[in-house]
Design an enzyme around this catalytic site. Structure first.
Site, mmCIF file in Angstrom:
data_model
loop_
_atom_site.group_PDB
_atom_site.id
_atom_site.type_symbol
_atom_site.label_atom_id
_atom_site.label_comp_id
_atom_site.label_asym_id
_atom_site.label_seq_id
_atom_site.Cartn_x
_atom_site.Cartn_y
_atom_site.Cartn_z
ATOM 1 N N ARG A 152 -2.699 -2.150 -3.337
ATOM 2 C CA ARG A 152 -3.865 -1.284 -3.182
ATOM 3 C C ARG A 152 -3.753 -0.180 -4.231
ATOM 4 O O ARG A 152 -2.774 0.567 -4.268
ATOM 5 C CB ARG A 152 -3.863 -0.669 -1.798
ATOM 6 C CG ARG A 152 -5.044 0.233 -1.619
ATOM 7 C CD ARG A 152 -4.944 0.979 -0.334
ATOM 8 N NE ARG A 152 -6.215 1.609 -0.067
ATOM 9 C CZ ARG A 152 -6.527 2.146 1.076
ATOM 10 N NH1 ARG A 152 -5.679 2.113 2.075
ATOM 11 N NH2 ARG A 152 -7.691 2.717 1.245
ATOM 12 N N GLU A 178 -8.062 -3.767 5.521
ATOM 13 C CA GLU A 178 -7.942 -3.642 4.059
ATOM 14 C C GLU A 178 -6.841 -4.550 3.515
ATOM 15 O O GLU A 178 -6.962 -5.098 2.420
ATOM 16 C CB GLU A 178 -7.651 -2.174 3.703
ATOM 17 C CG GLU A 178 -8.862 -1.283 3.928
ATOM 18 C CD GLU A 178 -8.501 0.139 4.312
ATOM 19 O OE1 GLU A 178 -7.852 0.330 5.358
ATOM 20 O OE2 GLU A 178 -8.876 1.067 3.579
ATOM 21 N N ARG A 201 -8.758 17.070 4.789
ATOM 22 C CA ARG A 201 -9.512 17.337 3.540
ATOM 23 C C ARG A 201 -10.864 17.946 3.866
ATOM 24 O O ARG A 201 -11.456 17.650 4.898
ATOM 25 C CB ARG A 201 -9.705 16.038 2.764
ATOM 26 C CG ARG A 201 -8.418 15.515 2.179
ATOM 27 C CD ARG A 201 -8.619 14.193 1.472
ATOM 28 N NE ARG A 201 -7.874 13.129 2.109
ATOM 29 C CZ ARG A 201 -8.173 11.838 2.011
ATOM 30 N NH1 ARG A 201 -9.216 11.448 1.310
ATOM 31 N NH2 ARG A 201 -7.435 10.933 2.622
ATOM 32 N N ASN A 227 0.875 -1.173 0.000
ATOM 33 C CA ASN A 227 0.000 0.000 0.000
ATOM 34 C C ASN A 227 0.911 1.222 0.000
ATOM 35 O O ASN A 227 1.450 1.607 1.031
ATOM 36 C CB ASN A 227 -0.879 -0.048 1.262
ATOM 37 C CG ASN A 227 -1.836 1.125 1.355
ATOM 38 O OD1 ASN A 227 -1.831 2.009 0.495
ATOM 39 N ND2 ASN A 227 -2.639 1.147 2.395
ATOM 40 N N HIS A 243 -12.518 3.950 -0.474
ATOM 41 C CA HIS A 243 -12.514 3.093 0.731
ATOM 42 C C HIS A 243 -13.214 1.772 0.468
ATOM 43 O O HIS A 243 -13.708 1.115 1.387
ATOM 44 C CB HIS A 243 -13.199 3.785 1.939
ATOM 45 C CG HIS A 243 -12.448 4.969 2.476
ATOM 46 N ND1 HIS A 243 -13.057 6.128 2.884
ATOM 47 C CD2 HIS A 243 -11.120 5.159 2.675
ATOM 48 C CE1 HIS A 243 -12.140 6.990 3.311
ATOM 49 N NE2 HIS A 243 -10.957 6.421 3.186
#
Ligand code: ADP
Length: 390
Positions: free
Chosen positions: A90, A376, A238, A8, A178
């Protein structure tokens, strides 16, 4: 022992995990190289949590992601026993067509590079380690797992913006992100709460990036994230949903350049921008500054608003699920958020909530509220294994 490496890669960090493949997948190594290009630092832990590496490197040794990938590869070859059978990556953006993970070859990689303008901050970093491995070990099986894929079953009507349709055809559409986290959580929910998992569920992934997903019968039907990972909820740094008129104002009245605007929206906004203190919910909870209160109040308010939108999409709600850093670890934030769902009939059991149990709502709550830790990396390892088995 056969193993799968999960990679990742972000702009300045490279996270990696190794899973042993023996019937089921067992996590053996969890590592992170951060400070790439500035102050490189490698930490590696074993599956039991024991520390295997904790080292600083000179900046010129790890100037970029390919160098980090090579260094990690060398460490694994020297120190880790196991036969690497595949690498799962990922990838933030799979564009409109990738609905499931895909085996990587040059053609696929070229296709994924086309999506760089759609995710300029993430896609190049995600793809760089793939290039290195393709060059150095072309025979190694590599699998791309997309954060967008889980949302590709949305009704196209939901994925449109109300601008001329030609932009949709060009790729300007709501993708949602996500997805690997939501897919993992949907799978866990089906195991631990089979009755509820098949119903109408909102999953709130609240980490440094934050979004919510509406699941119907285990599939994503709506997401608060859209074209980029800026939409929906305010996040650590963000902005979340914003009136596009604000952007026009900043461009026209403040003479901002696109690069300055990008920095403002991705790195200086959200909890950090609102509080003027920190992007970390823990810092804000510990502070009594008015900015900290404003930021957390706003975060909770927007989660409540978006929960209403998603519940309307689902025509009701059977369960609400918390996951990721804030959702998994903060009883206080869960309490504040569930208060906003009171009108839907959700009610938290304080004891279960403080203990962080799987089910944190009361037995008589109309909406079941769960805490389901996400994973994940395990999802990527599973996809990778499934693809090579096929
Ligand atoms: P990422 O999105 O980087 O994978 P995580 O899902 O690990 O991040 O979430 C990181 C965030 O979770 C931190 O920035 C912090 O705000 C929040 N967090 C972690 N632990 C706690 C806690 N105990 N209480 C409140 N917030 C927490």
């Amino acid at each position: 022992m056969d193993t799968i490496l999960v990679v990742n890669a972000g702009s300045s960090s490279l996270k990696f995990e190794v899973f042993a493949v023996a019937g089921s997948l067992t996590r053996q190594i969890k590592g992170k190289m951060d400070g790439i290009g500035t102050a490189p630092h490698l930490t590696i832990k074993g599956g039991d949590g024991a520390r295997l590496a904790n080292e600083d490197y000179p900046r010129e040794t790890v100037p970029n992601l390919p160098a980090a990938m090579r260094l990690v590869g060398e460490w694994l070859r020297e120190r880790h026993e196991g036969r690497l059978i595949a690498v799962g990556h990922r990838i933030v953006h799979g564009g409109p067509d990738h609905m499931r993970p895909a085996r990587i070859n040059e053609k696929l990689l070229d296709g994924l590079e086309q999506y760089t303008p759609l995710a300029p901050l993430h896609q190049p970093s995600n793809l760089a380690p793939i290039r290195v491995l393709l060059e150095r070990q072309p025979q190694l099986v590599q699998v791309a797992c997309f954060d967008t894929a889980f949302h590709r079953g949305h009704d196209p009507m939901a994925d449109h913006y109300a601008i001329p349709a030609r932009y949709f055809d060009e790729g300007v559409r709501r993708y949602g992100f996500h997805g690997l986290s939501y897919e993992y959580v949907a799978g866990r929910l089906a195991e631990v709460a089979p009755g509820v998992g098949g119903g109408r569920v909102i999953v709130a992934h609240l980490g440094s990036g934050a979004s919510m997903c509406a699941l119907y019968q285990g599939r994503s039907v709506e997401s608060t994230l859209g074209f980029t990972a800026l939409d929906g909820l305010p996040m650590g740094t963000r902005c979340g949903q914003i009136d596009p008129g604000v952007l026009l104002y900043l461009l026209q009245q403040h003479g901002m350049t696109p690069a300055q605007l990008q920095d403002l929206l991705y790195k200086e906004s959200g909890l950090k921008g609102l509080s003027g203190i920190s992007n970390d919910v823990r810092d804000l909870l510990a502070s009594d500054a008015p900015g900290a209160k404003l930021a957390l109040d706003h975060f909770v308010h927007r989660i409540g608003l978006n929960a209403g939108l998603l519940a309307a999409t689902l025509s009701g709600l059977d369960a609400f699920v918390f996951t990721a850093g804030v959702g998994e670890n903060s009883p206080v934030m869960r309490e504040r958020i569930v208060e906003k769902l009171g009108w839907l009939g959700a009610s938290l059991d304080p004891k279960r909530n403080n203990a962080g149990e799987l089910l944190v709502s009361r037995d008589n709550s109309k909406i079941a509220v769960y805490v389901v830790p996400t994973d994940e990396e395990l999802m990527i390892a599973r996809h990778t294994l499934a693809l090579i088995a096929a």
